[in-house]
Design an enzyme around this catalytic site. Structure first.
Site, mmCIF file in Angstrom:
data_model
loop_
_atom_site.group_PDB
_atom_site.id
_atom_site.type_symbol
_atom_site.label_atom_id
_atom_site.label_comp_id
_atom_site.label_asym_id
_atom_site.label_seq_id
_atom_site.Cartn_x
_atom_site.Cartn_y
_atom_site.Cartn_z
ATOM 1 N N ASN A 64 24.432 30.009 55.037
ATOM 2 C CA ASN A 64 24.275 30.297 53.610
ATOM 3 C C ASN A 64 22.882 30.903 53.383
ATOM 4 O O ASN A 64 21.881 30.210 53.512
ATOM 5 C CB ASN A 64 24.441 28.991 52.820
ATOM 6 C CG ASN A 64 24.273 29.183 51.322
ATOM 7 O OD1 ASN A 64 23.848 30.238 50.854
ATOM 8 N ND2 ASN A 64 24.602 28.148 50.558
ATOM 9 N N HIS A 108 30.486 34.452 47.895
ATOM 10 C CA HIS A 108 29.262 33.830 48.400
ATOM 11 C C HIS A 108 29.578 33.090 49.695
ATOM 12 O O HIS A 108 30.564 32.369 49.785
ATOM 13 C CB HIS A 108 28.705 32.869 47.344
ATOM 14 C CG HIS A 108 27.504 32.117 47.816
ATOM 15 N ND1 HIS A 108 26.502 32.714 48.540
ATOM 16 C CD2 HIS A 108 27.153 30.801 47.698
ATOM 17 C CE1 HIS A 108 25.582 31.809 48.833
ATOM 18 N NE2 HIS A 108 25.952 30.646 48.340
ATOM 19 N N CYS A 148 21.856 31.148 44.327
ATOM 20 C CA CYS A 148 22.742 32.019 45.121
ATOM 21 C C CYS A 148 23.327 33.186 44.335
ATOM 22 O O CYS A 148 23.406 34.288 44.863
ATOM 23 C CB CYS A 148 23.844 31.190 45.766
ATOM 24 S SG CYS A 148 23.169 29.896 46.815
HETATM 25 N N1 ACO Z 1 26.458 16.423 61.022
HETATM 26 C C1 ACO Z 1 27.224 15.338 61.160
HETATM 27 N N2 ACO Z 1 27.582 14.551 60.128
HETATM 28 C C2 ACO Z 1 27.166 14.911 58.908
HETATM 29 C C3 ACO Z 1 26.353 16.041 58.686
HETATM 30 C C4 ACO Z 1 26.009 16.811 59.815
HETATM 31 N N3 ACO Z 1 25.263 17.936 59.718
HETATM 32 N N4 ACO Z 1 26.098 16.158 57.362
HETATM 33 C C5 ACO Z 1 26.719 15.126 56.768
HETATM 34 N N5 ACO Z 1 27.358 14.356 57.716
HETATM 35 C C6 ACO Z 1 28.131 13.155 57.482
HETATM 36 C C7 ACO Z 1 27.806 12.453 56.204
HETATM 37 O O1 ACO Z 1 26.679 11.626 56.372
HETATM 38 C C8 ACO Z 1 29.065 11.665 55.920
HETATM 39 O O2 ACO Z 1 29.053 10.525 56.724
HETATM 40 P P1 ACO Z 1 29.598 9.135 56.112
HETATM 41 O O3 ACO Z 1 31.041 9.396 55.781
HETATM 42 O O4 ACO Z 1 29.376 8.170 57.228
HETATM 43 O O5 ACO Z 1 28.752 8.880 54.902
HETATM 44 C C9 ACO Z 1 30.165 12.597 56.457
HETATM 45 O O6 ACO Z 1 29.506 13.529 57.356
HETATM 46 C C10 ACO Z 1 30.879 13.373 55.369
HETATM 47 O O7 ACO Z 1 29.914 13.909 54.482
HETATM 48 P P2 ACO Z 1 30.340 14.730 53.216
HETATM 49 O O8 ACO Z 1 29.099 15.164 52.488
HETATM 50 O O9 ACO Z 1 31.408 14.035 52.445
HETATM 51 O O10 ACO Z 1 30.998 16.003 53.936
HETATM 52 P P3 ACO Z 1 31.746 17.198 53.307
HETATM 53 O O11 ACO Z 1 33.056 17.353 53.955
HETATM 54 O O12 ACO Z 1 31.681 17.187 51.806
HETATM 55 O O13 ACO Z 1 30.845 18.421 53.810
HETATM 56 C C11 ACO Z 1 29.172 19.889 52.987
HETATM 57 C C12 ACO Z 1 29.505 18.474 53.446
HETATM 58 C C13 ACO Z 1 29.401 20.830 54.164
HETATM 59 C C14 ACO Z 1 27.716 19.923 52.575
HETATM 60 C C15 ACO Z 1 30.087 20.294 51.809
HETATM 61 O O14 ACO Z 1 30.101 19.281 50.843
HETATM 62 C C16 ACO Z 1 29.663 21.569 51.154
HETATM 63 O O15 ACO Z 1 29.691 22.642 51.763
HETATM 64 N N6 ACO Z 1 29.308 21.522 49.839
HETATM 65 C C17 ACO Z 1 28.880 22.690 49.124
HETATM 66 C C18 ACO Z 1 27.450 22.908 49.452
HETATM 67 C C19 ACO Z 1 26.971 24.280 49.041
HETATM 68 O O16 ACO Z 1 27.704 25.233 49.062
HETATM 69 N N7 ACO Z 1 25.687 24.330 48.761
HETATM 70 C C20 ACO Z 1 24.994 25.526 48.556
HETATM 71 C C21 ACO Z 1 25.080 25.983 47.171
HETATM 72 S S1 ACO Z 1 24.304 27.465 47.068
HETATM 73 C C22 ACO Z 1 22.667 27.327 46.533
HETATM 74 O O17 ACO Z 1 22.400 27.442 45.365
HETATM 75 C C23 ACO Z 1 21.606 27.159 47.550
#
Ligand code: ACO
Length: 330
Positions: A285, A255, A115
């Site tokens: 993203n 970002h 990114c």
């Molecule tokens: N729909 C419904 N439920 C979901 C989904 C979805 N799309 N995705 C995950 N869940 C569930 C999970 O399974 C979990 O369920 P559980 O509690 O029963 O296990 C619950 O939702 C919570 O999951 P978490 O991963 O803890 O959710 P979080 O609040 O952390 O949000 C997210 C997840 C949005 C991915 C967040 O962690 C995030 O944005 N992280 C940064 C990611 C990022 O920016 N990545 C790109 C980097 S840039 C690059 O280099 C490409």
């Protein structure tokens, strides 16, 4: 050797026409519009066609940036494509862009820094122009991440979108252009965001394809914690390096990964929301394209004025980060 000030003299962007909404995703995986909106801020994203590749969008964004800068393909002497989704592993997508544009004088290569790749590439181009090695660079951030995510994995497929953003970099008057930059890496965090197969460690085979190892794998919560920390630190460092303070920032272009990451960093930094660009609700993203696309839109909306202090900050797979402080103007 004299060092010349270098700035952005033109910007452009290109996104696919096809819109994929959260409601569409509800029909593809077990998710909900409510979960995606509240956890990420994303409402919809753009998805490229099956027959399209990154260079198609890179060329469109580059043409727009060149028109805004008033430069011709003959003027361009360096093209850097920041991408983790090249048309092919080899050759560089930048070489394909060079041919499509007819920029025959230009050197061309790709840069892989996920990114923040566009920020890394801007810094490399800036140094090359500052020293007089090159005069006019095209710096493109392009990703078709829709081709690299597992559309059955709800933890990643809802997050990404396809786009390209491009900038022309040239010498600018004293006092304008890039004032400072910060680039960093914590390679020990590589395991939190990666594509396990398809490289030299695990070449593509029927088994790797069957196991989905050529898709993006991510530890969301770990990336989240890292992102909030480095967005904050890198923003402070880049303005301090320029002899300024966070309070001097006229526009922050972060970002566009997750609105909660942006909100949390901005709150810690004490930057008013009206000085922060957010467009991830419409694009998701888009990795290395995210900042040049956001900057292109901010400029078109009249949110960037001559003399403004613009700060761009990004993080991503590596784990890596980058920030730029620019005094806008040419
Ligand atoms: N729909 C419904 N439920 C979901 C989904 C979805 N799309 N995705 C995950 N869940 C569930 C999970 O399974 C979990 O369920 P559980 O509690 O029963 O296990 C619950 O939702 C919570 O999951 P978490 O991963 O803890 O959710 P979080 O609040 O952390 O949000 C997210 C997840 C949005 C991915 C967040 O962690 C995030 O944005 N992280 C940064 C990611 C990022 O920016 N990545 C790109 C980097 S840039 C690059 O280099 C490409």
């Amino acid at each position: 050797m004299s060092i010349r000030p270098v700035g952005i003299t033109g910007l452009g962007m290109a996104v696919p026409e096809r819109v994929l909404t959260n409601q569409d995703l509800e029909r593809m995986v077990e998710t909900s519009d409510e979960w995606i909106r509240t956890r990420t801020g994303i409402r919809e994203r753009r998805i490229a066609g099956d027959d399209e590749a990154s260079s198609d969008y890179a060329v469109r964004a580059a043409r727009q940036a060149m028109a805004q800068a008033g430069v011709t393909p003959d003027d361009v002497d360096l093209i850097i494509c920041a991408t983790v989704t090249p048309d092919m592993p080899m050759p560089a997508t930048a070489a394909l862009v060079q041919a499509a544009l007819g920029a025959h004088r230009a050197a061309a290569f790709d840069l892989s820094a996920a990114c923040p790749g566009w920020i890394y590439a801007v810094v490399m181009a800036q140094q090359s122009i500052a020293t007089g090695l090159y005069n006019c660079a095209l710096v493109i951030g392009v990703e078709l991440l829709s081709k690299m995510v597992n559309w059955q994995d709800r933890t990643t497929c809802v997050l990404f979108g396809d786009a390209a953003g491009a900038a022309v970099l040239q010498p600018v008057p004293e006092g304008r252009g890039i004032l400072s930059s910060v680039l960093g890496a914590e390679g020990a965090g590589a395991c939190h965001l990666y594509t396990p197969a398809g490289g030299s460690r695990r070449p593509a085979s029927p088994e790797t394809v069957e196991q989905g190892l050529h898709f993006v794998h991510m530890n969301g919560p770990e990336v989240f914690k890292f992102a909030v920390r480095v967005m904050n630190e890198a923003t402070v460092q880049v303005v301090e390096k320029a002899g300024l303070t966070v309070g001097d920032i006229d526009l922050l272009v972060p970002h566009q990964a997750n609105v909660r990451i942006i909100d949390s960093a901005v709150k810690r930094l004490g930057i008013p929301p009206e000085r922060v660009v957010v467009n991830l609700d419409r694009y998701g993203n888009t990795s290395s394209a995210s900042i040049p696309v956001a900057l292109t839109e901010a400029l078109a909306e009249g949110r960037v004025r001559d003399g403004d202090l613009v700060v761009c900050v990004s993080f991503g797979a590596g784990l890596v980060w980058g920030a730029l402080a620019l005094r806008w103007g040419r």
